[in-house]
Design a protein around this motif. Structure first.
Motif, mmCIF file in Angstrom:
data_model
loop_
_atom_site.group_PDB
_atom_site.id
_atom_site.type_symbol
_atom_site.label_atom_id
_atom_site.label_comp_id
_atom_site.label_asym_id
_atom_site.label_seq_id
_atom_site.Cartn_x
_atom_site.Cartn_y
_atom_site.Cartn_z
ATOM 1 N N LEU A 119 0.803 -1.217 0.000
ATOM 2 C CA LEU A 119 0.000 0.000 0.000
ATOM 3 C C LEU A 119 0.840 1.273 0.000
ATOM 4 N N GLY A 120 2.134 1.167 0.252
ATOM 5 C CA GLY A 120 3.013 2.318 0.154
ATOM 6 C C GLY A 120 2.656 3.471 1.067
ATOM 7 N N GLY A 121 2.106 3.170 2.237
ATOM 8 C CA GLY A 121 1.764 4.219 3.187
ATOM 9 C C GLY A 121 0.306 4.637 3.160
ATOM 10 N N ALA A 122 -0.483 4.103 2.229
ATOM 11 C CA ALA A 122 -1.913 4.409 2.169
ATOM 12 C C ALA A 122 -2.691 3.468 3.082
ATOM 13 N N VAL A 123 -3.925 3.822 3.342
ATOM 14 C CA VAL A 123 -4.861 2.971 4.080
ATOM 15 C C VAL A 123 -5.904 2.471 3.085
ATOM 16 N N PHE A 124 -6.005 1.160 2.959
ATOM 17 C CA PHE A 124 -6.988 0.548 2.063
ATOM 18 C C PHE A 124 -7.601 -0.636 2.796
ATOM 19 N N VAL A 125 -8.809 -0.459 3.307
ATOM 20 C CA VAL A 125 -9.441 -1.470 4.150
ATOM 21 C C VAL A 125 -10.917 -1.575 3.808
ATOM 22 N N ASP A 126 -11.512 -2.682 4.220
ATOM 23 C CA ASP A 126 -12.956 -2.807 4.081
ATOM 24 C C ASP A 126 -13.634 -1.811 5.014
ATOM 25 N N LEU A 127 -14.841 -1.427 4.685
ATOM 26 C CA LEU A 127 -15.482 -0.322 5.392
ATOM 27 C C LEU A 127 -15.862 -0.690 6.825
ATOM 28 N N GLU A 128 -16.188 -1.951 7.087
ATOM 29 C CA GLU A 128 -16.496 -2.341 8.462
ATOM 30 C C GLU A 128 -15.262 -2.192 9.368
ATOM 31 N N THR A 129 -14.099 -2.560 8.839
ATOM 32 C CA THR A 129 -12.860 -2.349 9.597
ATOM 33 C C THR A 129 -12.582 -0.863 9.772
ATOM 34 N N ALA A 130 -12.859 -0.078 8.730
ATOM 35 C CA ALA A 130 -12.616 1.361 8.795
ATOM 36 C C ALA A 130 -13.467 2.028 9.871
ATOM 37 N N VAL A 131 -14.681 1.536 10.076
ATOM 38 C CA VAL A 131 -15.541 2.092 11.129
ATOM 39 C C VAL A 131 -14.874 1.987 12.487
ATOM 40 N N LYS A 132 -14.161 0.890 12.707
ATOM 41 C CA LYS A 132 -13.517 0.660 14.002
ATOM 42 C C LYS A 132 -12.137 1.316 14.088
ATOM 43 N N ASP A 133 -11.377 1.271 12.976
ATOM 44 C CA ASP A 133 -9.987 1.719 13.029
ATOM 45 C C ASP A 133 -9.784 3.165 12.580
ATOM 46 N N HIS A 134 -10.707 3.700 11.794
ATOM 47 C CA HIS A 134 -10.554 5.061 11.270
ATOM 48 C C HIS A 134 -11.873 5.828 11.386
ATOM 49 N N PRO A 135 -12.446 5.864 12.579
ATOM 50 C CA PRO A 135 -13.759 6.500 12.723
ATOM 51 C C PRO A 135 -13.752 7.987 12.391
ATOM 52 N N GLU A 136 -12.614 8.662 12.635
ATOM 53 C CA GLU A 136 -12.568 10.104 12.379
ATOM 54 C C GLU A 136 -12.720 10.414 10.893
ATOM 55 N N LEU A 137 -12.138 9.563 10.028
ATOM 56 C CA LEU A 137 -12.276 9.766 8.595
ATOM 57 C C LEU A 137 -13.708 9.539 8.131
ATOM 58 N N LEU A 138 -14.319 8.472 8.621
ATOM 59 C CA LEU A 138 -15.682 8.166 8.206
ATOM 60 C C LEU A 138 -16.670 9.180 8.749
ATOM 61 N N ARG A 139 -16.450 9.592 9.983
ATOM 62 C CA ARG A 139 -17.366 10.571 10.565
ATOM 63 C C ARG A 139 -17.328 11.885 9.786
ATOM 64 N N LYS A 140 -16.158 12.228 9.266
ATOM 65 C CA LYS A 140 -16.014 13.476 8.525
ATOM 66 C C LYS A 140 -16.560 13.373 7.108
ATOM 67 N N HIS A 141 -16.341 12.241 6.453
ATOM 68 C CA HIS A 141 -16.602 12.179 5.016
ATOM 69 C C HIS A 141 -17.778 11.293 4.604
#
Length: 447
Positions: A119-141
């Protein structure tokens, strides 16, 4: 006391209050997301169902579509069987051989995760995982400013019931060298796909994402996809995005897709519209920052009684922005396409340069192509042009080929390939060009 996770059989059919509550119980989500789902469901219930009296739906008849015949997606914890997963193994292997790494969902459930090392420093995950691991991104966008539940009844339905999908987040200055990919597969058992794609590129970031949808072992079993794609590009970012829609002829396809492109950022967006029984797609690009640029490429090919309706919008909101859209369609049998394009130039978007064109090649007496380009211009210093064409294969060209010993079927294939050549040439990914060429050739050879 814990609540038992329901299986798909315990979620009532249709998209009712009861089925919505059962759907929520099968998910472990934070309160803010549950609140958003409830708000979207309330909007869904408040919307009037589309009819032919609505301008948006005047050329797309969905009276045969019965939403109550479908049920909400299964809980994320329910994985598809080995046979369902194996059915999409060839597609996974093919994409893996051409691109870096990817994510795959079958019937809305995760079956493959990306390789973090690629991934070269990017985050690429399924959305259910993103809800738990990256809530700030999902809450914003997530369905806040790009695609919103208030957009239409299907956007509201998706906002309430989305399941599956992926997050691609590229931090500032990160350039993902290898293209990434995602697969959404639908089987006869799953029947519904509500996948959501969220892409966020920060300043100076770069990435490529190829999205494919496909069906397996479905026969005449009706299927339903209600999706959304959201793209947020900050200043000077670069994105290549490919959507190849190849559902089977029994699947209904409804989706709203929108990109917001920031200052000095660029987007190349390629669409392959090949499958489904009926598609209604709203694809929008908002040039929100000065000198933002977008190129949109579309390849449509229909057979049988397919009906594909693609509504595109190039929304110029800032000065010195450019957009270039080219959609080409081929039609066989009793199929129909509807393309309606709009270039919108806001009052402050001076020095806009925008172009849109839709060409159609009609290959039977019963096929029909509706092309409706449009302009809405409030600025006084712009260059905006549009056009649309529809015609049949030139019999004189076929005769000239036959006079040189080329069989008629081969001549038609060569003419069709030449018709699509200039849109293929705009696509910068060789595997995507080849995929579209092969798909068109296959559909051309089948009745």
């Amino acid at each position: 006391m814990t609540t038992a996770t329901p299986t798909s059989e315990t979620i009532p059919g249709g998209f009712t209050e009861a089925s919505f509550e059962a759907f929520l119980k099968g998910r472990d989500e934070p309160g803010w997301l549950v609140d958003r789902r409830r708000e979207a469901f309330a909007r869904f219930r408040a919307f009037a169902w589309p009819t032919s009296r609505d301008e948006e739906w005047r050329r797309t008849d969905i009276r045969a579509f019965k939403l109550d015949a479908f049920a909400p997606p299964s809980p994320p914890s329910r994985e598809p069987g080995p046979a369902a997963t194996a059915a999409f193994a060839p597609l996974w292997e093919s994409l893996s051989s051409h691109y870096g790494t990817g994510v795959a969902h079958v019937d809305g459930s995760l079956v493959h995760r990306p390789d973090p090392a690629k991934l070269g420093g990017a985050v690429f995950v399924d959305l259910e995982t993103a809800v738990k691991d990256h809530p700030e991104l999902l809450r914003k966008h997530l369905m806040t400013d790009v695609v919103k539940p208030s957009d239409d009844v299907f956007a509201a339905l998706h906002g309430a019931f989305w399941s599956g999908g992926s997050l691609l987040y590229v931090p500032r200055g990160v350039k993902v060298e290898l293209p990434l990919f995602s697969i959404a597969g639908l089987t006869a058992e799953g029947r519904t796909d509500f996948g959501h794609t969220l892409i966020v590129l920060e300043e100076d970031a770069e990435a490529t994402l190829v999205r494919e949808t496909a069906s397996a072992g479905r026969g005449e079993t009706p299927g339903l996809h209600v999706g959304a794609v959201e793209v947020v590009q900050e200043a000077s970012s670069k994105l290549r995005l490919v959507n190849i829609q190849n559902w089977d002829a029994a699947t209904w396809h409804f989706t709203r897709e929108r990109a917001v492109v920031g200052r000095d950022a660029s987007l190349q967006w390629t669409v392959g519209a090949l499958g489904s029984r009926l598609s209604k797609v709203n694809q929008e690009v908002a040039l929100a920052g000065e000198r933002a640029a977008a190129q949109v490429n579309g390849v449509m090919f229909t057979t049988g009684r397919q009906h594909l309706a693609y509504f595109t919008r190039q929304d110029h909101q800032a000065p010195h922005t450019t957009s270039d859209l080219l959609y080409k369609g081929g039609l066989k049998d009793h199929s129909r396409t509807v393309w309606k394009g709009m270039i919108r130039v806001e009052k402050d978007a001076q020095r806009t340069d925008a172009y849109q064109k839709n060409d159609n090649l009609i290959l039977s007496d019963s096929a029909r192509a509706d092309s409706i380009p449009g302009l809405e211009i409030e600025a006084n210093d712009v260059r905006c042009t549009h056009g649309a064409t529809a015609g049949r294969v030139d019999e004189e060209m076929i005769f000239l080929c036959q006079a040189r010993g080329i069989p008629r079927a081969t001549a038609v294939r060569l003419i069709v390939e030449g018709f699509f050549a200039n849109v293929y040439d705009r696509i910068t990914l060789d595997p995507v060009r080849e995929t579209l060429r092969q798909a068109v050739a296959e559909k051309l050879g089948n009745s």
